[in-house]
Write an enzyme that holds these catalytic residues in place. Structure first.
Site, short mmCIF file in Angstrom:
data_model
loop_
_atom_site.label_atom_id
_atom_site.label_comp_id
_atom_site.label_asym_id
_atom_site.label_seq_id
_atom_site.Cartn_x
_atom_site.Cartn_y
_atom_site.Cartn_z
N LYS A 220 0.92 -1.20 0.23
CA LYS A 220 0.07 -0.24 0.08
C LYS A 220 0.94 1.51 0.33
O LYS A 220 1.89 1.43 0.48
CB LYS A 220 -0.87 -0.26 0.99
CG LYS A 220 -2.49 1.16 1.19
CD LYS A 220 -3.39 -0.01 0.50
CE LYS A 220 -4.49 0.43 0.36
NZ LYS A 220 -5.90 -0.07 -0.35
P1 NAD Z 1 -12.82 7.81 -2.95
O1 NAD Z 1 -11.72 8.48 -2.25
O2 NAD Z 1 -13.91 7.28 -4.10
O3 NAD Z 1 -13.89 8.07 -1.67
C1 NAD Z 1 -13.86 8.17 -0.04
C2 NAD Z 1 -15.63 8.25 0.11
O4 NAD Z 1 -15.73 8.45 1.17
C3 NAD Z 1 -16.00 9.57 0.44
O5 NAD Z 1 -17.14 9.71 -0.57
C4 NAD Z 1 -16.01 10.54 1.26
O6 NAD Z 1 -15.83 11.70 0.89
C5 NAD Z 1 -15.52 9.58 1.98
N1 NAD Z 1 -15.19 10.62 3.22
C6 NAD Z 1 -13.62 10.62 3.88
N2 NAD Z 1 -13.85 10.78 5.24
C7 NAD Z 1 -14.71 10.67 5.49
C8 NAD Z 1 -14.56 10.74 6.90
N3 NAD Z 1 -14.30 11.19 7.80
N4 NAD Z 1 -16.57 10.67 7.32
C9 NAD Z 1 -17.29 10.12 6.38
N5 NAD Z 1 -16.49 9.53 4.96
C10 NAD Z 1 -15.96 10.29 4.66
O7 NAD Z 1 -12.17 6.86 -1.94
P2 NAD Z 1 -12.88 4.54 -2.61
O8 NAD Z 1 -12.03 3.92 -3.34
O9 NAD Z 1 -14.45 4.59 -2.48
O10 NAD Z 1 -12.41 3.86 -0.70
C11 NAD Z 1 -13.01 4.10 0.24
C12 NAD Z 1 -13.23 3.16 1.21
O11 NAD Z 1 -13.08 1.60 0.33
C13 NAD Z 1 -11.46 3.05 2.07
O12 NAD Z 1 -11.46 2.68 3.11
C14 NAD Z 1 -10.11 2.23 0.30
O13 NAD Z 1 -9.72 1.77 1.45
C15 NAD Z 1 -11.98 0.88 0.60
N6 NAD Z 1 -10.93 -0.12 -1.09
C16 NAD Z 1 -11.13 1.15 -2.01
C17 NAD Z 1 -10.89 0.30 -3.07
C18 NAD Z 1 -10.92 0.70 -4.78
O14 NAD Z 1 -10.79 -0.06 -5.77
N7 NAD Z 1 -11.05 1.82 -4.21
C19 NAD Z 1 -10.72 -1.00 -3.34
C20 NAD Z 1 -11.02 -2.11 -1.84
C21 NAD Z 1 -11.63 -1.00 -0.75
#
Ligand code: NAD
Length: 421
Positions: free
Chosen positions: A107
């Protein structure tokens, strides 16, 4: 974020220890997996739009490569710490092992808020970070992908930078240095929605197993970025209704249900759910207390502490985010009979389709969406079944079961290869 102090890496290590105990994991294997193989920290300067120069701190943690090249996303967020990135890197190792992908875990991240930067600055930050990492990444060594705050566009910049510096002698072969790219730059169909799609496959498998009818059910989603928005639109197809939602800007409810397509469109143009016309503003506490059947945390780690776990009125939590449930919160959820479909299973659709992208890059192929979707569905259902069967046979919860299934695979590889020299 809940007020409790969240030591993310310690929490993940604790999951490892508990699972290791259950399957009697070889002590040296547990020892080797308890720390990342490499911790790379770089500082690099970037010229900002106002002419000033700012120094950024970037991390790339390479946890394990016993099953294949290091693999894992890059996060841009003001809260990024070494501890978090170490935890997330370790989770990638478990996730790839669980999904039978020929990858290890890694990561990366940079501590800054991408919302405060212009597109030009984001490009220069991304390119300088790639340059600073140099040959610490590579298509057969360590393959980044998007995570919180990073986008397909940024993946294209990473690829371009890598191709034009480290990999310039063999550009085509270096296409797979990063996944989650836009389609025209070598990305795959189905990658953008893949994580949300995987979450929904887990939910439909859970529903089938428990004879729960999704038609007419309700769900709430925290975080409406890549994972939250796609999970929401895909779950709505089963007749489930999104009754509350929230992100960094605040929380909204709609007892009659949001249209997730329209809400996604709003977030794409406005950057957050704030101001969405058909929702009523609620507090974070009210959000967590919203009566519903399913909860998808899809924002950040450490969101479900004791207070949230006591407040939640749902049957099942499908962890789209990594590490959203804190150990004390999890205890409360268990006491209350709320099932948790753990992160390393629920959100593994993203890395699975990243693997399909990497394979297509290697073979100079381009698969159609049906093929990607079908493969992902098979992979998610198989993993869900393996975890669920293990949990039932060993009378444990789904999280520990998922860790055990992953660790057994890692142990098998260590046993076959033994330790050098
Ligand atoms: P992203 O940046 O597209 O979205 C993140 C979201 O979280 C946004 O809507 C943001 O407003 C919200 N957020 C941020 N801080 C916040 C807070 N304090 N309170 C409430 N909401 C908050 O990110 P993503 O890619 O959708 O990732 C989200 C989660 O999923 C993370 O934990 C990431 O590690 C996990 N994840 C993502 C992927 C991927 O393919 N993108 C894969 C596996 C896991």
């Amino acid at each position: 974020m809940s007020n409790e102090k969240y030591e993310f890496f310690k929490v993940v290590q604790d999951h490892l220890t508990k699972a290791a105990r259950l399957i009697d994991l070889d002590a040296p294997v547990e020892l080797m997996l308890s720390q990342p193989k490499n911790e790379i920290i770089v500082h690099f300067p970037v010229r900002m739009d106002d002419g000033s120069v700012r120094l950024f701190k970037g991390y790339r943690i390479q946890h394990s490569n016993i099953l294949g090249p290091f693999k894992g996303g890059i996060r841009y967020h003001e809260g990024v710490t070494l501890d978090d990135v170490k935890a997330l890197a370790a989770m990638m190792t478990w996730k790839c092992a669980l999904m039978r992908l020929p990858y290890g875990g890694a990561k990366g991240g940079i501590k800054f808020n991408p919302r405060n930067q212009s597109a030009g600055e984001l490009q220069r930050i991304t390119r300088r970070f790639t340059h600073a990492l140099g040959s610490n990444i590579g298509p057969d060594y360590d393959i980044p992908a998007p995570d919180v705050g990073t986008t397909p566009q940024m993946m294209a910049w990473i690829m371009d930078m890598y191709m034009n510096t480290v990999g310039h002698v063999n550009k085509q072969a270096s296409r797979g240095v990063v996944t989650g790219k836009p389609i025209t730059s070598g990305g795959t169909l189905g990658r953008e929605k893949a994580t949300g799609q995987g979450v929904v496959h887990c939910i439909t498998e859970w529903a089938r197993e428990h004879r729960f009818n999704l038609e007419g059910s309700t769900y709430i989603v925290q975080g409406f970025g890549n994972v939250g928005s796609h999970a929401s639109t895909l779950l709505a197809r089963y007749g489930a209704s999104l009754v509350a939602v929230g992100d960094h800007s605040g929380y909204l409810k709609s007892p009659e249900g949001f249209n997730p397509h329209k809400l996604s469109e709003w977030v794409r143009t406005h950057g957050s759910v704030a101001g969405y016309p058909s929702g009523q503003v609620i507090t974070r506490e009210e959000f967590f207390a919203t009566r519903c059947d399913l909860f998808i945390p899809a924002a950040l780690e450490g969101q479900i502490g004791v207070a949230e776990a006591k407040a939640l009125e749902c049957r099942v939590i499908a962890e789209g985010a990594n590490g959203p449930t804190m150990p004390d919160g999890e205890k409360v959820l268990q006491e209350r009979g709320i099932t948790v479909i753990p992160d390393i299973l629920a959100n593994s659709g993203g890395v699975t389709v990243s693997y399909y992208e990497w394979v297509q890059n290697k073979r100079s192929e381009s698969w159609d969406l049906e093929e990607v979707d079908a493969r992902l569905e098979t992979a998610m259902k198989r993993a869900y079944k393996e975890v669920s069967d293990f949990a039932r046979s060993r009378d444990t919860d789904l999280r520990r079961a998922a860790y055990c299934v992953a660790l057994e695979r890692l142990q098998a590889a260590y046993r076959e290869r033994d330790i050098f020299p």
